[in-house]
Structure formats: structure tokens, C-alpha cells
Design a protein around this motif. Sequence first.
Motif, PDB file in Angstrom:
ATOM      1  N   PHE A 130      -7.825  -0.425   6.226  1.00  0.00           N
ATOM      2  CA  PHE A 130      -7.037   0.793   6.035  1.00  0.00           C
ATOM      3  C   PHE A 130      -6.001   0.637   4.924  1.00  0.00           C
ATOM      4  CE2 PHE A 130      -8.373   1.096  10.532  1.00  0.00           C
ATOM      5  CZ  PHE A 130      -9.118   2.270  10.435  1.00  0.00           C
ATOM      6  N   ILE A 131      -5.815  -0.579   4.427  1.00  0.00           N
ATOM      7  CA  ILE A 131      -4.900  -0.767   3.303  1.00  0.00           C
ATOM      8  C   ILE A 131      -5.428  -0.042   2.064  1.00  0.00           C
ATOM      9  CG2 ILE A 131      -3.863  -2.489   1.765  1.00  0.00           C
ATOM     10  CD1 ILE A 131      -3.911  -4.462   4.085  1.00  0.00           C
ATOM     11  N   LEU A 132      -6.742  -0.023   1.911  1.00  0.00           N
ATOM     12  CA  LEU A 132      -7.342   0.632   0.751  1.00  0.00           C
ATOM     13  C   LEU A 132      -7.270   2.152   0.857  1.00  0.00           C
ATOM     14  CD1 LEU A 132     -10.511  -1.635   0.376  1.00  0.00           C
ATOM     15  CD2 LEU A 132      -8.294  -1.854  -0.773  1.00  0.00           C
ATOM     16  N   TYR A 133      -7.252   2.675   2.062  1.00  0.00           N
ATOM     17  CA  TYR A 133      -7.151   4.120   2.269  1.00  0.00           C
ATOM     18  C   TYR A 133      -6.212   4.357   3.459  1.00  0.00           C
ATOM     19  CZ  TYR A 133      -8.631   9.004   2.511  1.00  0.00           C
ATOM     20  OH  TYR A 133      -8.660  10.379   2.495  1.00  0.00           O
ATOM     21  N   ALA A 166       0.814  -1.216   0.000  1.00  0.00           N
ATOM     22  CA  ALA A 166       0.000   0.000   0.000  1.00  0.00           C
ATOM     23  C   ALA A 166       0.847   1.265   0.000  1.00  0.00           C
ATOM     24  CB  ALA A 166      -0.928  -0.005   1.209  1.00  0.00           C
ATOM     25  N   VAL A 167       2.058   1.208   0.555  1.00  0.00           N
ATOM     26  CA  VAL A 167       2.882   2.419   0.657  1.00  0.00           C
ATOM     27  C   VAL A 167       3.364   2.893  -0.714  1.00  0.00           C
ATOM     28  CG1 VAL A 167       4.995   3.383   1.630  1.00  0.00           C
ATOM     29  CG2 VAL A 167       3.527   1.925   3.033  1.00  0.00           C
ATOM     30  N   PRO A 168       4.075   2.083  -1.510  1.00  0.00           N
ATOM     31  CA  PRO A 168       4.498   2.587  -2.821  1.00  0.00           C
ATOM     32  C   PRO A 168       3.338   2.871  -3.761  1.00  0.00           C
ATOM     33  CG  PRO A 168       4.992   0.242  -2.612  1.00  0.00           C
ATOM     34  CD  PRO A 168       4.571   0.714  -1.265  1.00  0.00           C
ATOM     35  N   ILE A 169       2.246   2.100  -3.646  1.00  0.00           N
ATOM     36  CA  ILE A 169       1.092   2.371  -4.503  1.00  0.00           C
ATOM     37  C   ILE A 169       0.503   3.737  -4.178  1.00  0.00           C
ATOM     38  CG2 ILE A 169      -1.269   1.645  -5.007  1.00  0.00           C
ATOM     39  CD1 ILE A 169      -0.347  -1.237  -4.669  1.00  0.00           C
ATOM     40  N   THR A 170       0.399   4.055  -2.883  1.00  0.00           N
ATOM     41  CA  THR A 170      -0.147   5.352  -2.486  1.00  0.00           C
ATOM     42  C   THR A 170       0.780   6.493  -2.896  1.00  0.00           C
ATOM     43  OG1 THR A 170      -1.237   4.311  -0.604  1.00  0.00           O
ATOM     44  CG2 THR A 170      -0.994   6.696  -0.533  1.00  0.00           C
TER      45      THR A 170
END
Length: 285
Positions: free
Chosen positions: A198-201, A99-103
Motif C-alpha cells: 500500500f506504500i505504492l498506492y 509515501a505521504v509527502p510524495i503522494t
Amino acid sequence: MSAPEPNLGAENQAGLRASIVRLGAGPPPETRTPEHAGMPVGEDIDAPIGRRPGSRERTPDQAGPAVGAGVAAPGGQRPHSNRWWWLLVGVLVAGRIAAVPITLDQRAAQGNHKVLTGDIHRFHSIATHPGTPYRRFEVEYPPLMLGAIEAIDGGSINQATAETMWSQLALDLGVAALLWWGWGRRAGLAYLIIGAPFILYPFLYLRLDLLSVALAVGGLALVRHRRPALGGAALALACFAKVWPVFIVPSLIIRRSWRALAAYAAVGVAGVCLLYTSDAADDLT
């Protein structure tokens, strides 16, 4: 007159009755040693002590599979269920890491009109503001949180965003590990499952709230593992990051962990004194 013939039938009947009585009497009573004192009557006293009555010895060929060969140990889990457990943990952890690099690669975390980095803007403003915090300009964060803000600021919004997200990911996984260590792996797994949405947001990774959570959970875990001094000190540091851990302190009184309470008070007083001393030094300069 001839002598009367003996009554052979009566004698035969008497002998038959005597043989029946002898057969029904059974074998002579067994001589029982003290080590067989509690065994039921009729049990084979020559059998190995500890064997259940009526059980037969099993040869190695007749023995069942060992505990580690697919049969669950008493109170344990089967190996295949254990593999599923680790697989679930791996998926939950991998989702957080991805989720971090995608965000960071999305437009929501780039440009002047960011959606996910409202707190990052404030953090960067505090870190780059000239003057002394609390004295020259207002800061709404406690001292330990202020130190974290200044530590993760990389000189730009994008750099501060990346460092904040990676640091909060590390704290998130650290909280799960502390729950596992302090309350068992079910508690750690429950934390990972509850936080999965919370992974999705991942707005929690763009804040610094997990710093106080990690310190508070770590303090309670240390107290549970009979390290009260370290646990009390960690709780005091958590209060210097956020105010809410103050409400955990009464649990130390309930547990009668006086050493933890004393360490909490000592670190708290030392922190307040250090804060006022630094303010006085700034006034002199």
C-alpha cells in the motif's frame, strides 16, 4: 635319605593368584553421604555437586565466550539477526512516512480532478455542510467517524487531504505497535510487511478505516494484558467508528471476559443515550 625339597613353584603360583585377586577387587567401597545418594557408582563424590560426570573444570582462559559476545542465548536471537530485524522495521516505517509527502506532491492529489481523494471530497462536504448531521442531512458514517471527519477538516480540500493522510499514518504505525505489544514483535512485523504494497498506492491514508482498526486491536490487546474494562470500552468505541468490530464481541464471551463485556455494554448504552439526547436538544432549539 634327604628331606624332600619344598614345592616352591606351587607357593609362587598361589601368591601370584592372590595378588591378582587383590588388584581386581579395586579400592574399598566409598562412603556416600545423602547429598550424593543419586550419583552413579564410580563417580567422583568429591567433585562439585552439579557437574556432569566426566566433565573437567574449565579455567577462565578455557571458558567459552559469554552469551552477549555473539552467541545466542537459549531461545533468543543472535545480535546480528536482531540488527537485521530492526533494519527491516526501519525500512518499512520509513517507506510509509515517505509515501505521504510524495503522494501529496503528485498531481493525483491536487487539482479539481483528483484520483486519490474521493473520500476526502465527501469528508469536506460533510464537515462544511450547514445544519445538524443525521437530522438535517444524511450522513453514512457512525458518530465517532463523524467526529474525526470534522476534526481533520482544515477548511479546504488540500488541507483536509494532508491532515487525513498524516493522521492515518499515525494510526497505521499505532496498529503495528499495538500488535507488537499484544501479540509479540513478529505480529507487528507481519503487519508492516503485509501492508508494504500500500506504500505504492496509499489509498488507505485517504480514508478513515484505520481508526476503527486501531481501536479494535487496542481493545483486544488490553484484554490480553488483563485490562478488560479498558479493552471492552475500546471495542465499544470501535463500533461507533465502524460496524464491523461488533463481530469481535463474541470473542469476549469465548474468553469469559465478563468485565470486558460489561464495559463494552456500558459504553455502548451510554453512547446511544448521548446520541439521542443530543438529537432531542436539537429538536428543542
